[in-house]
Enzyme design. Structure first.
Site, short mmCIF file in Angstrom:
data_model
loop_
_atom_site.label_atom_id
_atom_site.label_comp_id
_atom_site.label_asym_id
_atom_site.label_seq_id
_atom_site.Cartn_x
_atom_site.Cartn_y
_atom_site.Cartn_z
CD GLU A 260 34.13 -20.62 -21.86
OE1 GLU A 260 34.77 -21.37 -21.64
OE2 GLU A 260 33.04 -20.59 -22.74
CG HIS A 279 32.76 -23.94 -20.27
ND1 HIS A 279 33.72 -23.87 -21.01
CD2 HIS A 279 32.45 -25.13 -20.30
CE1 HIS A 279 33.84 -24.82 -21.83
NE2 HIS A 279 33.06 -25.68 -21.33
#
Ligand code: 9EZ
Length: 342
Positions: A260, A279
């Site tokens: 990420e 997320h």
């Protein structure tokens, strides 16, 4: 003299207010590199979210630092071992996100069951394709909850009100706790074989990385739908895509990724049957306020010589005790692991 705290990532105002009642607070968002190193010797505490990289160098520069607070759960951006070695307590705020994370998982489950993201995208393109988006009800389905901790438990309670049957796997949870939630406890294999939906809610550890890989996915009911709003990689990404593309897995909803921000080449972005969010588990006003207040209260407590509620590198000890015992952490950690194995 009033202790000083430095905040280098944005945290909710309510948390700053708690700090200001007891400490001298400096907010310098985005401070990094040499400027961060130069600033740190003045501070007793540092508070970050997930942006500031608290490396060993940063920790070494904080010659007065007693505590590092993370407004949120994951401490990947903090070199916890370096902090431990210097007797610095690292605290996080693991409970303030709980409801937001559970609600996101629940929302993803409903979205996936009814193809809401796909239908939305299609209609926004001007198409009216009602036949393509026939879904399934949640009522009467079995939800497998892998990891019945704080978030898994809240998801289970919500799913039960939708008349789902809850089947949980968690080696660390009591029969009584599962019973209170109206959940049945099973082995991982039972959960895989019997569930219509499976949501994972474990931390990411060596034991849970790729906990669900090709062999585990193969055990599942045909058409099973997965949710991962916990940590990237608990469900192996390539295995999940392969199983969706083969048709064995009916769909997946994924909020967290092994890398990420996500690699645009991530296999999970390829399938229309996999819905994704960036997320967002803790991305609510309430969660951000909760974690900011929680971490602020912990920092104040530790600087006043009281115990932290959620110390990442040694639970429930004062900063003073931490100074003496911190260097012995690695050996204690190994002993604990041996006891667990025995
Ligand atoms: C692991 C877990 C739950 C789990 C829960 C916690 C460290 N740890 N691991 C596998 N707290 C379900 C399956």
């Amino acid at each position: 003299m009033t202790a000083r705290v430095l905040i280098t990532d944005p945290i909710a105002a309510d948390g700053v207010q708690v700090l200001e009642q007891h400490l001298q607070v400096d907010t310098r968002i985005g401070l990094k590199g040499q400027e961060l190193l130069d600033a740190l010797p003045d501070y007793d505490a540092l508070i970050v979210r997930s942006e500031t990289r608290v490396t060993a160098d940063v920790i070494r520069a904080g010659t007065k630092l007693q505590i590092i607070g993370r407004a949120g759960v994951g401490v990947d951006n903090i070199d916890v071992n370096a902090a431990t070695e210097r007797g610095i307590v690292v605290v996080n705020a693991p409970t303030g996100n709980t409801i937001s994370a559970a609600e996101l998982a629940f929302g993803l489950m409903l979205s996936m069951a009814r193809n809401i993201p796909q239908a939305h995208g299609s209609l926004k393109q001007g198409q009216w394709r009602r036949n393509e988006f026939v879904g399934v009800e949640l009522r009467g389905k079995t939800l497998g909850v892998v990891g019945l901790g704080r978030v898994g438990s809240e998801l289970a309670r919500r799913a039960a009100t939708f008349e789902m049957k809850i089947l949980a796997y968690d080696p660390f949870i009591s029969e009584a706790h599962a019973h209170n939630l109206g959940a049945e406890i099973g082995t991982l294999e039972e959960v895989l074989r019997r569930s219509d939906f499976i949501s994972v809610h474990t931390p990411l550890t060596d034991a849970t990385k790729s906990l669900l890989g090709p062999a585990e996915l193969a055990l599942c009911k045909p058409g099973v739908r997965f949710i991962n709003a916990a940590r990237g990689g608990i469900i192996d990404e390539q295995a999940l895509l392969d199983a969706v593309e083969s048709g064995h897995v009916g769909g997946a909803a994924v909020d967290v990724f092994t890398k990420e921000p996500i690699d645009p080449a991530n296999p999970l972005l390829k399938s229309d049957k996999i819905i994704v969010t960036p997320h967002l588990g803790a991305s609510t006003e309430e969660a951000q306020t909760n974690v900011a207040v929680d971490v602020a209260e912990e920092v104040v407590a530790v600087l006043q010589g009281r115990a932290a509620r959620y110390a990442v590198n040694l639970p429930r000890v004062t900063a003073e005790t931490m100074k003496a015992t911190g260097p012995y952490m690695p050996v204690s950690d190994i002993c604990g692991n041996v006891v667990t194995q025995l």
